[in-house]
Design a protein around this motif. Structure first.
Motif, PDB file in Angstrom:
ATOM      1  N   ASP A 211       0.829  -1.206   0.000  1.00  0.00           N
ATOM      2  CA  ASP A 211       0.000   0.000   0.000  1.00  0.00           C
ATOM      3  C   ASP A 211       0.864   1.256   0.000  1.00  0.00           C
ATOM      4  N   ILE A 213       3.695   1.783  -1.328  1.00  0.00           N
ATOM      5  CA  ILE A 213       4.165   2.057  -2.685  1.00  0.00           C
ATOM      6  C   ILE A 213       3.012   2.550  -3.553  1.00  0.00           C
ATOM      7  N   ASP A 214       1.861   1.896  -3.395  1.00  0.00           N
ATOM      8  CA  ASP A 214       0.703   2.249  -4.209  1.00  0.00           C
ATOM      9  C   ASP A 214       0.240   3.686  -3.932  1.00  0.00           C
ATOM     10  N   TRP A 215       0.323   4.099  -2.664  1.00  0.00           N
ATOM     11  CA  TRP A 215      -0.071   5.456  -2.298  1.00  0.00           C
ATOM     12  C   TRP A 215       0.970   6.487  -2.727  1.00  0.00           C
ATOM     13  N   GLY A 216       2.134   6.027  -3.143  1.00  0.00           N
ATOM     14  CA  GLY A 216       3.190   6.969  -3.497  1.00  0.00           C
ATOM     15  C   GLY A 216       3.809   7.625  -2.278  1.00  0.00           C
ATOM     16  N   LEU A 217       3.821   6.931  -1.154  1.00  0.00           N
ATOM     17  CA  LEU A 217       4.401   7.513   0.057  1.00  0.00           C
ATOM     18  C   LEU A 217       5.909   7.659  -0.111  1.00  0.00           C
ATOM     19  N   LEU A 222       7.418   5.839   3.984  1.00  0.00           N
ATOM     20  CA  LEU A 222       7.522   4.660   3.113  1.00  0.00           C
ATOM     21  C   LEU A 222       8.407   3.595   3.772  1.00  0.00           C
ATOM     22  N   VAL A 227       9.789  -0.769   3.272  1.00  0.00           N
ATOM     23  CA  VAL A 227      10.275  -0.651   1.895  1.00  0.00           C
ATOM     24  C   VAL A 227      11.652   0.017   1.928  1.00  0.00           C
ATOM     25  N   TRP A 229      13.824   1.912   0.353  1.00  0.00           N
ATOM     26  CA  TRP A 229      13.925   2.775  -0.823  1.00  0.00           C
ATOM     27  C   TRP A 229      14.348   4.169  -0.387  1.00  0.00           C
ATOM     28  N   LEU A 231      16.501   7.408  -2.201  1.00  0.00           N
ATOM     29  CA  LEU A 231      17.146   7.837  -3.450  1.00  0.00           C
ATOM     30  C   LEU A 231      18.635   8.109  -3.265  1.00  0.00           C
ATOM     31  N   ALA A 328      14.769  13.942  -9.091  1.00  0.00           N
ATOM     32  CA  ALA A 328      14.240  13.750  -7.743  1.00  0.00           C
ATOM     33  C   ALA A 328      15.366  13.513  -6.753  1.00  0.00           C
ATOM     34  N   GLU A 335      10.390  11.522  -1.675  1.00  0.00           N
ATOM     35  CA  GLU A 335      10.873  11.921  -2.994  1.00  0.00           C
ATOM     36  C   GLU A 335      10.432  13.335  -3.339  1.00  0.00           C
ATOM     37  N   TYR A 359       1.543  13.672  -1.198  1.00  0.00           N
ATOM     38  CA  TYR A 359       1.183  12.266  -1.378  1.00  0.00           C
ATOM     39  C   TYR A 359       1.051  11.550  -0.039  1.00  0.00           C
TER      40      TYR A 359
END
Lengths: 392, 157
Positions: A211, A213-217, A222, A227, A229, A231, A328, A335, A359
């Motif tokens: 979720d 990732i899907d929400w773009g958190l 995030l 996750v 992740w 950058l 980004a 992000e 987001y």
């Protein structure tokens, strides 16, 4: 036949409410104390920054982006100048990159301290607010020493930074590097074993990795969901690949995990600052091409060419070749992306900012449905929103 | 380069819908709006699970006038792809991708608010940053920076 009707109450939380971190309004639909639905209403701080940027030169927009995420101005500057440099294909001197990293990481710590103080205050713990802001004060002093400003530093330039580090900076930074680990221990000591804190945070506002990732958190919101992740690791910019640091991630994706991730991130940022300071390369702090950087002040009295360059830069400014980029970086909240479109002129044709808070805030209703009103406060604190950036 | 492969697969899956594909640099594709939803579903299934951003750009001198832009990202692979969908002014509407990514609705509301582009099938399409009773769409190029007068008269700061 019997029918059951549930009467719900609609409650406005904000826009003037201390725990909405600025001017956020949440329309809560309540069944007793349970949240049936929530709708964040935003826009109270909309200042049209994206529109204004279209009427400013590429350099003038630096001052604008400062004002979005007002507790992390260096990060905003960094994302923006990196995007412009990408359009220009402009290489940045290593010393400037290290100074940028140092400032960005100091800013990340300062930003996390604002989150820590206000989040803890929302939960009823007053002391972390005072101590948090005391630790942050040292960072603001450092930023002031470097740039002359505590908040809106506007210190980064396309092609480097405005000036070299000032006299007295190494000593003051060393003092901070020495003091801050003790501050971190203080914060952890106040909260980590605190039963009320744990009770209010654990298993609240859970978001699964998928979720998230899907929400773009983004950012700790995030990573709190497990996750991995970041950058700075996934797509290193500004020489982040030179530094040794760890990306903390959570497991359950609750408010507590986001807290843990941010606390650990501060320690990692401190590590990066130390490495950048120790490894600070010698050399110029901005590109020496007079088409992009103002010539040194003394030259203006001696060289006609410098005077012309100065005049052109200050009046017409440089142009950017037609093209577009989405660049980004990892801001303190996730992000932070800049989508810049140039038509070849001296102003951005379009500057779109991908605001991480925007987001993150969108996912708030999903976090609070079925929970208590008090948990809404915990969830808002845990996504660390800055309304200036959400609304731009 | 995985982005090039993604674009090639997309073009093969939707030969009618993908008008241009540019794998070099920051990879992007020009997608016909009739195929947008299909293209997004295809790309999500191929790993583009993160809608990094959704926005629009106004080119008043072009026909069609608007471009709706989708920035996609694959976590953890790190692939990035940009989709651009031309939209004309007269029927400024594209399909909502809210059913593909949960991240989409607010960004679509913002594009609706500031550009006046509608999103078909959006769960709750209304203004987000400006007051509901606002009439214009300020990120359109013909909206002046200050005052309510034609853009050409407004100061170009």
């Amino acid at each position: 036949m019997s029918t059951t009707t549930v009467e719900t109450m609609v409650l406005n939380m904000g826009p003037q409410h201390p725990s909405t971190h600025g001017v956020l309004r949440v329309i809560l639909e309540l069944d007793g104390e349970t949240v049936v639905d929530a709708e964040p209403v935003i826009g109270y701080l909309h200042t049209g920054i994206e529109k204004t940027a279209e009427y400013r030169t590429w350099h003038q927009a630096i001052v604008l982006v400062d004002r979005m995420d007002y507790v992390a101005s260096v990060t905003n500057n960094l994302g923006y100048v990196l995007a412009v440099e990408k359009l220009l294909g402009l290489p940045v001197p290593p010393r400037a990159q290290y100074i940028r990293v140092m400032m960005a990481e100091l800013q990340r710590i300062a930003s996390h301290l604002v989150w820590l103080g206000t989040h803890a205050l929302d939960m009823g713990a007053v002391a972390p607010f005072w101590y948090g802001f005391q630790g942050r004060e040292q960072i603001l002093d450092l930023l002031e020493l470097i740039s002359g400003a505590r908040f809106h530093t506007s210190f980064l330039r396309v092609g480097g930074v405005a000036r070299d580090l000032p006299e007295g900076f190494p000593e003051q930074l060393q003092a901070f590097l020495h003091d801050f680990p003790a501050w971190l221990d203080t914060y952890l000591g106040l909260l980590d074993q605190n039963p009320i804190w744990l009770e209010r945070l654990r298993h609240i506002g859970v978001v699964s990795a998928q979720d998230a990732i899907d929400w773009g958190l983004g950012g700790p919101t995030l990573r709190g969901s497990g996750v991995n992740w970041d950058l700075r690791k996934a797509a290193p910019y500004c020489s982040y690949d030179h530094f040794d640091f760890r990306v903390p991630v959570g497991k359950t994706g609750d408010v507590y995990d986001r807290y843990r991730v941010r606390m650990e991130e501060m320690a990692q940022s401190l590590k990066i600052v130390r490495q950048a300071f120790d490894g600070l390369p010698e050399g110029p702090v901005k590109v020496e091409d007079p088409h992009y950087s103002l010539p040194p002040r003394p030259l203006l009295g001696q060289s006609m060419e410098s005077l012309i360059h100065h005049f052109k830069l200050a009046s017409e400014a440089f142009s950017v070749p037609a093209g577009e980029t989405y660049t980004a970086i990892e801001g303190p909240r996730g992000e932070l992306g800049f989508y810049l479109v140039s038509d070849g002129g001296n102003r951005p044709y379009r500057m779109r900012v991908r605001p991480p808070c925007f987001y993150n805030l969108q996912a708030l209703p999903a976090m609070v449905r079925g929970r208590l009103v008090a948990d809404v406060v915990a969830c808002i604190g845990s996504i660390d929103i800055i309304l200036g950036e959400v609304d731009r | 380069m995985p982005e090039a492969q993604l674009l090639a697969e997309l073009a093969a899956a939707l030969p009618e819908g993908v008008r241009e594909a540019h794998p070099e640099g920051e990879a992007w594709a020009l997608v016909d709006r009739s195929c947008l939803l299909e293209a997004c579903r295809h790309l999500k299934a191929a790993g583009m699970n993160f809608l990094a951003d959704l926005t629009a750009v106004d080119y008043p001198e072009r026909t069609p006038r608007f471009e709706v832009v989708y920035h996609l990202l694959a976590i953890p692979q790190g692939w990035r792809l940009r989709l651009k969908v031309p939209v004309e002014e007269a029927s400024a509407e594209v399909d909502s991708v809210a059913t593909v990514w949960k991240a989409a609705p607010w960004a679509e509301r913002e594009v609706f608010d500031l550009f006046g582009i509608r999103f078909a099938g959006h769960p709750d399409l209304k203004r987000i940053l400006l007051p509901d009773e606002w009439e214009d769409h300020p990120l359109r190029k013909d909206f002046p920076l200050t005052g309510k007068k034609p853009a050409e008269e407004a100061s170009r700061g």
